[in-house]
Design a protein around this motif. Structure first.
Motif, PDB file in Angstrom:
ATOM      1  N   VAL A  24       1.016  -1.322  -0.051  1.00  0.00           N
ATOM      2  CA  VAL A  24      -0.107   0.169  -0.232  1.00  0.00           C
ATOM      3  C   VAL A  24       0.688   1.333   0.086  1.00  0.00           C
ATOM      4  O   VAL A  24       2.015   1.669   0.406  1.00  0.00           O
ATOM      5  CB  VAL A  24      -0.944  -0.168   1.338  1.00  0.00           C
ATOM      6  N   LEU A  25       0.439   2.082  -0.730  1.00  0.00           N
ATOM      7  CA  LEU A  25       1.285   3.562  -1.030  1.00  0.00           C
ATOM      8  C   LEU A  25       0.046   4.675  -0.110  1.00  0.00           C
ATOM      9  O   LEU A  25      -1.403   4.493  -0.565  1.00  0.00           O
ATOM     10  CB  LEU A  25       0.688   4.206  -1.600  1.00  0.00           C
ATOM     11  N   ASP A  51       3.622  12.128   2.413  1.00  0.00           N
ATOM     12  CA  ASP A  51       2.710  13.468   3.364  1.00  0.00           C
ATOM     13  C   ASP A  51       3.636  14.664   2.848  1.00  0.00           C
ATOM     14  O   ASP A  51       5.157  14.417   2.799  1.00  0.00           O
ATOM     15  CB  ASP A  51       2.500  13.079   5.130  1.00  0.00           C
ATOM     16  N   ILE A  52       3.292  15.558   2.621  1.00  0.00           N
ATOM     17  CA  ILE A  52       4.005  16.796   1.628  1.00  0.00           C
ATOM     18  C   ILE A  52       4.807  17.316   2.788  1.00  0.00           C
ATOM     19  O   ILE A  52       5.539  18.096   2.603  1.00  0.00           O
ATOM     20  CB  ILE A  52       3.083  17.830   0.982  1.00  0.00           C
ATOM     21  N   ASN A  53       3.942  17.688   3.635  1.00  0.00           N
ATOM     22  CA  ASN A  53       4.285  18.351   5.178  1.00  0.00           C
ATOM     23  C   ASN A  53       5.291  17.457   6.229  1.00  0.00           C
ATOM     24  O   ASN A  53       4.817  16.044   6.745  1.00  0.00           O
ATOM     25  CB  ASN A  53       3.008  18.563   6.135  1.00  0.00           C
ATOM     26  N   GLU A  54       6.535  17.820   6.604  1.00  0.00           N
ATOM     27  CA  GLU A  54       7.197  17.993   7.108  1.00  0.00           C
ATOM     28  C   GLU A  54       6.619  17.517   8.864  1.00  0.00           C
ATOM     29  O   GLU A  54       7.435  15.759   9.622  1.00  0.00           O
ATOM     30  CB  GLU A  54       8.386  18.615   7.477  1.00  0.00           C
ATOM     31  N   GLY A  55       5.590  18.199   9.826  1.00  0.00           N
ATOM     32  CA  GLY A  55       5.499  17.753  10.425  1.00  0.00           C
ATOM     33  C   GLY A  55       4.447  16.656  11.063  1.00  0.00           C
ATOM     34  O   GLY A  55       4.245  15.864  11.720  1.00  0.00           O
ATOM     35  N   ASP A  79       5.325  15.781  -2.722  1.00  0.00           N
ATOM     36  CA  ASP A  79       4.385  16.168  -3.365  1.00  0.00           C
ATOM     37  C   ASP A  79       3.484  15.361  -3.749  1.00  0.00           C
ATOM     38  O   ASP A  79       3.561  15.271  -5.281  1.00  0.00           O
ATOM     39  CB  ASP A  79       4.779  17.576  -3.768  1.00  0.00           C
ATOM     40  N   GLY A  80       2.349  14.722  -3.297  1.00  0.00           N
ATOM     41  CA  GLY A  80       1.611  13.448  -3.820  1.00  0.00           C
ATOM     42  C   GLY A  80       2.324  12.622  -4.146  1.00  0.00           C
ATOM     43  O   GLY A  80       3.115  11.877  -3.900  1.00  0.00           O
ATOM     44  N   LEU A  81       2.585  12.183  -5.439  1.00  0.00           N
ATOM     45  CA  LEU A  81       3.143  10.839  -6.027  1.00  0.00           C
ATOM     46  C   LEU A  81       4.488  11.388  -6.962  1.00  0.00           C
ATOM     47  O   LEU A  81       5.164  10.587  -7.157  1.00  0.00           O
ATOM     48  CB  LEU A  81       2.388  10.587  -7.248  1.00  0.00           C
ATOM     49  N   ALA A  82       4.950  12.337  -6.129  1.00  0.00           N
ATOM     50  CA  ALA A  82       6.433  12.438  -6.868  1.00  0.00           C
ATOM     51  C   ALA A  82       7.710  11.570  -6.570  1.00  0.00           C
ATOM     52  O   ALA A  82       7.836  11.667  -7.553  1.00  0.00           O
ATOM     53  CB  ALA A  82       6.753  13.980  -6.331  1.00  0.00           C
ATOM     54  N   ALA A  83       6.962  11.888  -5.665  1.00  0.00           N
ATOM     55  CA  ALA A  83       8.720  10.618  -4.667  1.00  0.00           C
ATOM     56  C   ALA A  83       8.180   9.086  -4.916  1.00  0.00           C
ATOM     57  O   ALA A  83       9.032   8.846  -4.852  1.00  0.00           O
ATOM     58  CB  ALA A  83       8.965  10.874  -2.945  1.00  0.00           C
ATOM     59  N   PHE A  84       7.248   8.279  -5.209  1.00  0.00           N
ATOM     60  CA  PHE A  84       7.343   7.679  -5.442  1.00  0.00           C
ATOM     61  C   PHE A  84       7.753   7.060  -7.403  1.00  0.00           C
ATOM     62  O   PHE A  84       7.794   7.423  -8.008  1.00  0.00           O
ATOM     63  CB  PHE A  84       5.104   7.153  -5.763  1.00  0.00           C
ATOM     64  N   LYS A  85       7.334   5.183  -6.359  1.00  0.00           N
ATOM     65  CA  LYS A  85       7.987   5.191  -8.232  1.00  0.00           C
ATOM     66  C   LYS A  85       6.967   4.408  -8.513  1.00  0.00           C
ATOM     67  O   LYS A  85       7.150   2.689  -7.643  1.00  0.00           O
ATOM     68  CB  LYS A  85      10.040   4.168  -7.821  1.00  0.00           C
ATOM     69  N   LEU A 106      -3.828  12.644  -8.417  1.00  0.00           N
ATOM     70  CA  LEU A 106      -4.347  11.250  -9.439  1.00  0.00           C
ATOM     71  C   LEU A 106      -3.425  11.300 -11.274  1.00  0.00           C
ATOM     72  O   LEU A 106      -3.030  10.711 -11.305  1.00  0.00           O
ATOM     73  CB  LEU A 106      -5.518  11.027  -9.514  1.00  0.00           C
ATOM     74  N   GLU A 107      -3.373  12.924 -11.363  1.00  0.00           N
ATOM     75  CA  GLU A 107      -3.690  12.946 -13.313  1.00  0.00           C
ATOM     76  C   GLU A 107      -2.268  13.223 -13.168  1.00  0.00           C
ATOM     77  O   GLU A 107      -1.600  13.442 -14.833  1.00  0.00           O
ATOM     78  CB  GLU A 107      -4.256  14.167 -13.592  1.00  0.00           C
ATOM     79  N   ALA A 108      -1.514  14.379 -11.836  1.00  0.00           N
ATOM     80  CA  ALA A 108       0.014  14.673 -12.086  1.00  0.00           C
ATOM     81  C   ALA A 108       0.417  13.239 -12.738  1.00  0.00           C
ATOM     82  O   ALA A 108       1.503  13.841 -13.545  1.00  0.00           O
ATOM     83  CB  ALA A 108       0.323  15.067 -10.935  1.00  0.00           C
ATOM     84  N   TYR A 109       0.618  12.577 -12.519  1.00  0.00           N
ATOM     85  CA  TYR A 109       1.222  11.183 -12.230  1.00  0.00           C
ATOM     86  C   TYR A 109       1.056  10.125 -13.265  1.00  0.00           C
ATOM     87  O   TYR A 109       1.054   9.219 -12.909  1.00  0.00           O
ATOM     88  CB  TYR A 109       2.684  11.123 -12.210  1.00  0.00           C
TER      89      TYR A 109
END
Length: 243
Positions: A24-25, A51-55, A79-85, A106-109
């Motif tokens: 799961v992601l 998550d996009i936020n560090e906290g 940020d969204g799926l940016a760091a997911f492969k 969902l549409e970004a990548y």
């Protein structure tokens, strides 16, 4: 190990839609409770929480460590799926954010989104347009529940690649209320229809008293259409909405 996590009704519905043994992601993992629940209950063998936020991510890390699940749950700022492969997970969970933002994620990548076997989604707003957007992206809703929690209504849906085919009811009703919820005559959906109907009746009376105002007349016309939609959905569910 920390005691077993107990989820709210809304998040419990999200977790329970995950196909057992899927990796799961969780995008927008917040405090990390859903990933912990999935591993503790042996629903998922491996979870990537982002998550996009560090906290929130830092708090999620603390909870994961306290639960003794650092070998099973990986945390990543993204940020969204940016760091997911693509290929790292079978199920995407995206919950607790607005429908427009969720659609953008969902549409970004597209190639990453399409790599999942299933999407577990819980949009907080713009539900009708989000269901329509899913259809346009080539996804069909296979399962959907509606949860009433702390006096708020939340749809939770599982979507997979596929065509909607011929819709069982009027297209706009399916987008607005969900074809699966309508087919199941979901009891929480009926509660939602009843509440919306009562609220619209009150508003209708207020608008009638403001007769003569162009703005009030336009809103009254819109309201009439909304109430027709509520009445149509209720009729499908075998319930009659009356003044």
């Amino acid at each position: 190990m920390e005691k077993t996590v107990v989820l709210s009704a809304r998040l419990g519905a999200v977790a329970d839609m995950v196909t057992k043994n899927n990796r799961v992601l969780d995008v927008g993992c917040d405090h990390g409770y859903v990933p912990i629940y999935l591993v503790q209950n042996e629903i998922s063998p491996k979870v990537l929480a982002m998550d996009i936020n560090e906290g929130p991510l830092r708090r999620a890390g603390e909870h994961v460590k306290r639960a003794g699940l650092s070998d099973y749950i990986e945390l990543r700022r993204s940020d969204g799926l940016a760091a997911f492969k693509a290929g790292e997970a079978d199920t995407l969970i995206c919950a607790g954010m607005g429908g427009r933002l969720m659609g953008r994620i969902l549409e970004a990548y597209p190639e990453k989104t399409e790599s999942f076997r299933e999407l577990i989604l819980q949009p907080q707003s713009e539900i009708a347009s989000f269901r329509k957007r899913l259809k346009e992206m080539g996804y069909v809703i296979r399962q959907e529940e509606m949860i009433l929690e702390e006096d708020k209504f939340y749809p939770v849906m599982k979507a997979v690649r596929g065509e909607w085919g011929s819709l069982p009811y009027e297209e706009e009703l399916c987008y607005r209320f969900g074809p699966v919820l309508l087919q199941k005559k979901n009891p929480v959906l009926i509660k939602y229809l009843q509440r919306e109907w009562a609220s619209n009746l009150e508003l209708k009376e207020i608008l009638r008293k403001a007769a003569g105002s162009g703005r009030a007349e336009r809103r009254l016309e819109e309201l009439t259409g909304e109430m027709q939609a509520l009445k149509g959905a209720a009729a499908i569910c075998g319930y009659e909405l009356t003044p």
